[in-house]
Design a protein around this motif. Structure first.
Motif, PDB file in Angstrom:
ATOM      1  N   ASN A 417       2.336  14.890  32.582  1.00  0.00           N
ATOM      2  CA  ASN A 417       3.985  13.283  33.054  1.00  0.00           C
ATOM      3  C   ASN A 417       4.005  13.860  32.336  1.00  0.00           C
ATOM      4  OD1 ASN A 417       1.970  13.319  35.974  1.00  0.00           O
ATOM      5  ND2 ASN A 417       1.541  11.716  35.262  1.00  0.00           N
ATOM      6  N   LEU A 418       4.536  13.107  31.103  1.00  0.00           N
ATOM      7  CA  LEU A 418       4.871  12.946  30.487  1.00  0.00           C
ATOM      8  C   LEU A 418       6.237  13.958  29.854  1.00  0.00           C
ATOM      9  CD1 LEU A 418       6.387  10.624  28.225  1.00  0.00           C
ATOM     10  CD2 LEU A 418       4.195  11.483  26.453  1.00  0.00           C
ATOM     11  N   GLU A 419       5.323  14.882  29.732  1.00  0.00           N
ATOM     12  CA  GLU A 419       6.234  16.479  29.677  1.00  0.00           C
ATOM     13  C   GLU A 419       7.289  16.520  31.078  1.00  0.00           C
ATOM     14  OE1 GLU A 419       4.702  20.517  27.723  1.00  0.00           O
ATOM     15  OE2 GLU A 419       4.583  21.130  30.145  1.00  0.00           O
ATOM     16  N   HIS A 420       6.733  16.045  32.058  1.00  0.00           N
ATOM     17  CA  HIS A 420       7.521  16.311  32.755  1.00  0.00           C
ATOM     18  C   HIS A 420       8.623  15.752  32.511  1.00  0.00           C
ATOM     19  CE1 HIS A 420       7.044  16.768  37.635  1.00  0.00           C
ATOM     20  NE2 HIS A 420       8.740  17.390  37.603  1.00  0.00           N
ATOM     21  N   LEU A 421       8.642  14.369  32.651  1.00  0.00           N
ATOM     22  CA  LEU A 421       9.523  13.322  31.956  1.00  0.00           C
ATOM     23  C   LEU A 421      10.142  13.566  31.446  1.00  0.00           C
ATOM     24  CD1 LEU A 421       7.509   9.836  32.948  1.00  0.00           C
ATOM     25  CD2 LEU A 421       9.724  10.701  33.742  1.00  0.00           C
ATOM     26  N   ALA A 422       9.756  14.244  29.824  1.00  0.00           N
ATOM     27  CA  ALA A 422      11.051  15.257  29.036  1.00  0.00           C
ATOM     28  C   ALA A 422      11.393  16.041  29.557  1.00  0.00           C
ATOM     29  CB  ALA A 422      10.006  15.511  27.961  1.00  0.00           C
ATOM     30  N   MET A 423      11.294  17.111  30.516  1.00  0.00           N
ATOM     31  CA  MET A 423      12.142  17.960  31.194  1.00  0.00           C
ATOM     32  C   MET A 423      13.139  17.375  32.117  1.00  0.00           C
ATOM     33  SD  MET A 423       9.771  21.212  32.031  1.00  0.00           S
ATOM     34  CE  MET A 423       7.601  22.376  30.497  1.00  0.00           C
ATOM     35  N   MET A 424      12.386  16.544  32.612  1.00  0.00           N
ATOM     36  CA  MET A 424      13.660  15.565  33.335  1.00  0.00           C
ATOM     37  C   MET A 424      14.900  15.168  32.717  1.00  0.00           C
ATOM     38  SD  MET A 424      11.991  13.425  36.232  1.00  0.00           S
ATOM     39  CE  MET A 424       9.998  14.397  37.782  1.00  0.00           C
ATOM     40  N   GLU A 425      15.157  14.882  31.265  1.00  0.00           N
ATOM     41  CA  GLU A 425      15.921  14.351  30.502  1.00  0.00           C
ATOM     42  C   GLU A 425      16.420  15.147  30.499  1.00  0.00           C
ATOM     43  OE1 GLU A 425      15.047   9.625  29.493  1.00  0.00           O
ATOM     44  OE2 GLU A 425      14.265  11.382  28.226  1.00  0.00           O
ATOM     45  N   GLN A 426      15.860  16.754  30.074  1.00  0.00           N
ATOM     46  CA  GLN A 426      16.101  17.383  29.717  1.00  0.00           C
ATOM     47  C   GLN A 426      17.650  18.087  30.760  1.00  0.00           C
ATOM     48  OE1 GLN A 426      16.194  17.720  26.049  1.00  0.00           O
ATOM     49  NE2 GLN A 426      15.383  20.482  26.622  1.00  0.00           N
ATOM     50  N   SER A 462       1.587  19.086  21.304  1.00  0.00           N
ATOM     51  CA  SER A 462       1.633  20.070  20.718  1.00  0.00           C
ATOM     52  C   SER A 462       2.701  21.503  20.343  1.00  0.00           C
ATOM     53  CB  SER A 462       0.552  21.175  21.400  1.00  0.00           C
ATOM     54  OG  SER A 462       1.502  21.753  22.920  1.00  0.00           O
ATOM     55  N   ARG A 463       2.511  22.071  19.967  1.00  0.00           N
ATOM     56  CA  ARG A 463       3.623  22.962  19.337  1.00  0.00           C
ATOM     57  C   ARG A 463       4.645  23.563  21.120  1.00  0.00           C
ATOM     58  NH1 ARG A 463       3.432  27.077  14.546  1.00  0.00           N
ATOM     59  NH2 ARG A 463       3.042  24.611  13.364  1.00  0.00           N
ATOM     60  N   GLN A 464       3.761  23.950  21.313  1.00  0.00           N
ATOM     61  CA  GLN A 464       4.378  24.862  22.600  1.00  0.00           C
ATOM     62  C   GLN A 464       4.546  23.884  23.538  1.00  0.00           C
ATOM     63  OE1 GLN A 464       4.186  28.386  22.892  1.00  0.00           O
ATOM     64  NE2 GLN A 464       4.874  27.615  25.155  1.00  0.00           N
ATOM     65  N   SER A 465       4.036  22.323  24.036  1.00  0.00           N
ATOM     66  CA  SER A 465       4.253  21.941  24.786  1.00  0.00           C
ATOM     67  C   SER A 465       6.087  22.139  24.493  1.00  0.00           C
ATOM     68  CB  SER A 465       4.294  20.639  24.636  1.00  0.00           C
ATOM     69  OG  SER A 465       4.993  19.319  25.187  1.00  0.00           O
ATOM     70  N   ARG A 466       6.373  21.148  23.187  1.00  0.00           N
ATOM     71  CA  ARG A 466       7.877  20.865  22.321  1.00  0.00           C
ATOM     72  C   ARG A 466       8.706  22.177  22.475  1.00  0.00           C
ATOM     73  NH1 ARG A 466       6.948  16.811  17.457  1.00  0.00           N
ATOM     74  NH2 ARG A 466       4.695  16.669  17.328  1.00  0.00           N
ATOM     75  N   LYS A 467       7.862  23.056  22.682  1.00  0.00           N
ATOM     76  CA  LYS A 467       8.582  24.308  22.760  1.00  0.00           C
ATOM     77  C   LYS A 467       9.516  24.892  23.904  1.00  0.00           C
ATOM     78  CE  LYS A 467       8.943  29.479  21.998  1.00  0.00           C
ATOM     79  NZ  LYS A 467       7.515  31.109  22.011  1.00  0.00           N
ATOM     80  N   GLU A 468       8.810  23.985  24.998  1.00  0.00           N
ATOM     81  CA  GLU A 468       8.629  24.348  26.349  1.00  0.00           C
ATOM     82  C   GLU A 468       9.676  23.363  27.142  1.00  0.00           C
ATOM     83  OE1 GLU A 468       7.475  25.967  29.100  1.00  0.00           O
ATOM     84  OE2 GLU A 468       5.432  27.051  27.591  1.00  0.00           O
ATOM     85  N   VAL A 469      10.101  21.945  26.215  1.00  0.00           N
ATOM     86  CA  VAL A 469      10.659  20.763  26.572  1.00  0.00           C
ATOM     87  C   VAL A 469      12.316  21.589  25.919  1.00  0.00           C
ATOM     88  CG1 VAL A 469      11.493  18.671  26.407  1.00  0.00           C
ATOM     89  CG2 VAL A 469       9.265  19.377  26.903  1.00  0.00           C
ATOM     90  N   ARG A 470      12.635  21.582  24.685  1.00  0.00           N
ATOM     91  CA  ARG A 470      13.249  22.456  24.151  1.00  0.00           C
ATOM     92  C   ARG A 470      13.539  23.464  25.289  1.00  0.00           C
ATOM     93  NH1 ARG A 470      10.309  21.468  19.404  1.00  0.00           N
ATOM     94  NH2 ARG A 470      10.014  24.015  18.753  1.00  0.00           N
ATOM     95  N   ALA A 471      13.385  24.386  25.529  1.00  0.00           N
ATOM     96  CA  ALA A 471      13.552  25.553  26.357  1.00  0.00           C
ATOM     97  C   ALA A 471      14.599  25.484  27.285  1.00  0.00           C
ATOM     98  CB  ALA A 471      12.401  26.543  26.451  1.00  0.00           C
TER      99      ALA A 471
END
Length: 525
Positions: A417-426, A462-471
């Motif tokens: 959920n949180l990663e999803h919201l972060a991706m939405m902001e991206q 996680s580092r991978q999660s941060r990478k996914e959102v930045r990408a």
């Protein structure tokens, strides 16, 4: 007129009462990786208690992979496409006593081994999770009521006589309540089974021959489990209303031809259509659709959903898997390869005519709303934040689908959920202050400093999660403003993918967008 939508509908709104108390959903585990997965499927049954003390069961399915089926367009037998294969029957008809044991063993050992899936291709998309939907997905193992108690209905069914009748009734269900599919079996003394088309949480879909009309049909056979039977009756009510209000199928929703109860299984008969749009994308190596095809899809989908909203219905599970092609025909064209690679072949549809299907989760606006709906990739932010939902959640799902048609891959590739919201902001930019404050009140664990999304969480993300959102690319990067067509398409999608449902464009207004006034030439690819 389009029904008016409150800025934030109350959570789990009931017709005559306040919001319901909800027990928390089971946590979601696991992460997407851009390589083939070995999927595991699990679900939890959450009870939601309304103000009158009534307990409502909600099925929450987590991390369910896309359906594993043989696509009609790529299964060939004697030079025929499977969807066009003339019926070929065994003589004599195979009896259930000879086939049930083998069929049950197959059904118990694997969800859909009766049909082999196409070779798995890499898709930049993680397995979807569904909350209380009736889409076509592999069966869920474990924690299911045994179907033995419903087998007693066998004796009163309409089956071909078996040569082992003296041994007693032969089971027609597997241990999970799924109907055992036997080739050339007669269902309700009218429909002769041809093949399995797909299997999901709520049952199986088969191709059958209607012996009364000599026409091929599709039959959705619901599992012999009370909660699924009850849900299917709601779907029947929705489908009957759709057909009653649109007898000529102007609005391109699947039409229910007939329904009946067969050996404790609710069966829904509908027209036999082609493959789903997701399967076509997968078999086309996730190549984007041509822009004139996207415009045609968009016009049809918005028209279908606008029709639902006029009837005070919310689909709640819009996704490429629930959009069927009427015709699987296609031609090949050569397209340039990437990075100096040689040209490759790409499939281009002959027809973009589609039908919207799967109304098992459709909800009337004035009736009970479950807390979580929609498949993960197409879930609106107000659902994630527990702010309640209404018609705008369908508009958001359509925005996600249109971007997927344009790029070939799912827009939000996550199941957290949180990663999803972060991706939405991206993709969409920062949440509006008003919407973020409402979200912080409902889900304070997702926010910090009042109304700022708490991403990334220190020592948790996680580092991978941060990478996914930045990408994750912005919407403007995904839809480059190269010409007037793309500019209008970008503007339409931007209005659909709006955080605040009160500010999101309605599907009815979206049909009037200038994008649909632009003539798009038939591009080669």
């Amino acid at each position: 007129m389009q029904p008016q939508v409150l800025p934030y509908p109350p959570l789990n709104r009931l017709p005559n009462g306040p919001s319901a108390a909800v027990q928390p959903n089971a946590p979601v585990t696991g992460r997407k990786r851009k390589r083939p997965h070995q999927y595991t499927v699990s679900y939890s049954e959450v009870q939601e208690v309304d103000s009158a003390g009534r307990v409502r069961d909600v099925i929450v399915i987590e991390d369910t992979p896309p359906p594993s089926t043989v696509s009609p367009a790529t299964t060939h037998t004697q030079l025929y496409s499977a969807s066009l294969q003339p019926p070929m029957y065994s003589d004599p008809i195979q009896t259930r006593s000879r086939a049930a044991a083998a069929a049950q063993a197959l059904s118990a050992s694997a969800s859909s081994t009766t049909t082999a899936a196409p070779p798995t291709k890499k898709r930049k998309r993680d397995p979807v999770d569904v909350a209380g939907t009736a889409g076509k997905r592999p069966a869920v193992n474990g924690h299911l009521q045994s179907a033995a108690s419903v087998n007693k209905s066998w004796a009163s069914g309409s089956a071909a006589a078996t040569d082992d009748a003296s041994k007693g009734p032969v089971p027609c269900d597997d241990k999970e309540g799924h109907y055992i599919i036997v080739p050339d079996d007669m269902i309700a003394r009218r429909y002769r089974t041809v093949r399995l088309l797909g299997q999901g949480t709520f049952g199986k879909v088969i191709e059958a021959l209607d012996t009364d009309t000599n026409q091929r049909v599709a039959i959705k056979i619901i599992r012999a489990i009370p909660k699924y039977r009850d849900a299917s009756k709601i779907e029947v009510r929705v489908l009957q209303k759709l057909k009653e209000r649109d007898p000529t199928n102007k609005h391109k929703c699947i039409h229910l031809l007939h329904w009946f109860d067969h050996r404790n299984h609710i069966c829904l008969v509908s027209e036999l259509l082609g493959m789903c749009v997701y399967d076509f994308l997968k078999e086309n190596e996730f190549a984007p659709f041509p822009r004139h095809h996207i415009q045609s899809f968009a016009r049809q989908l918005l028209g279908s959903v606008a029709f639902l909203h006029e009837l005070h219905l919310i689909h709640t599970d819009l996704k490429p898997e629930n959009i069927l092609l009427v015709n699987n025909g296609y031609k090949y064209v050569n397209v340039p390869g990437k990075r100096n690679a040689p040209p490759r072949l790409k499939k281009i549809l002959d027809s973009t005519d589609i039908r919207l299907i799967d109304f098992g989760s459709a909800t009337f606006e004035e009736e009970y709303h479950s807390s979580v709906v929609s498949t993960r990739h197409y879930r609106a932010p107000e659902i994630i934040l527990g702010l309640g939902w209404s018609y705008p959640c369908d508009a958001f799902s359509l925005g996600c689908i249109l971007v997927e048609f344009f790029t070939g891959v799912a827009l939000f590739q996550t199941h957290d959920n949180l990663e999803h919201l972060a991706m939405m902001e991206q993709v969409m930019g920062k949440m509006p202050e008003r919407f973020a404050r409402a979200g912080a009140r409902a889900k304070p664990e997702f926010f910090k400093e009042g109304s700022k999304l708490d991403w990334p969480k220190t020592k948790i993300t996680s580092r991978q999660s941060r990478k996914e959102v930045r990408a994750t690319k912005s919407l403007m990067e995904l839809i480059p403003q190269t010409d007037g067509i793309n500019k209008q398409f970008y503007d339409l999608v931007k209005r659909l993918l709006t955080f605040d449902p009160a500010q999101r464009i309605t599907v009815k207004d979206a049909l009037m967008h200038p994008y649909f006034s632009v003539r798009i030439a038939d591009e080669p690819y």
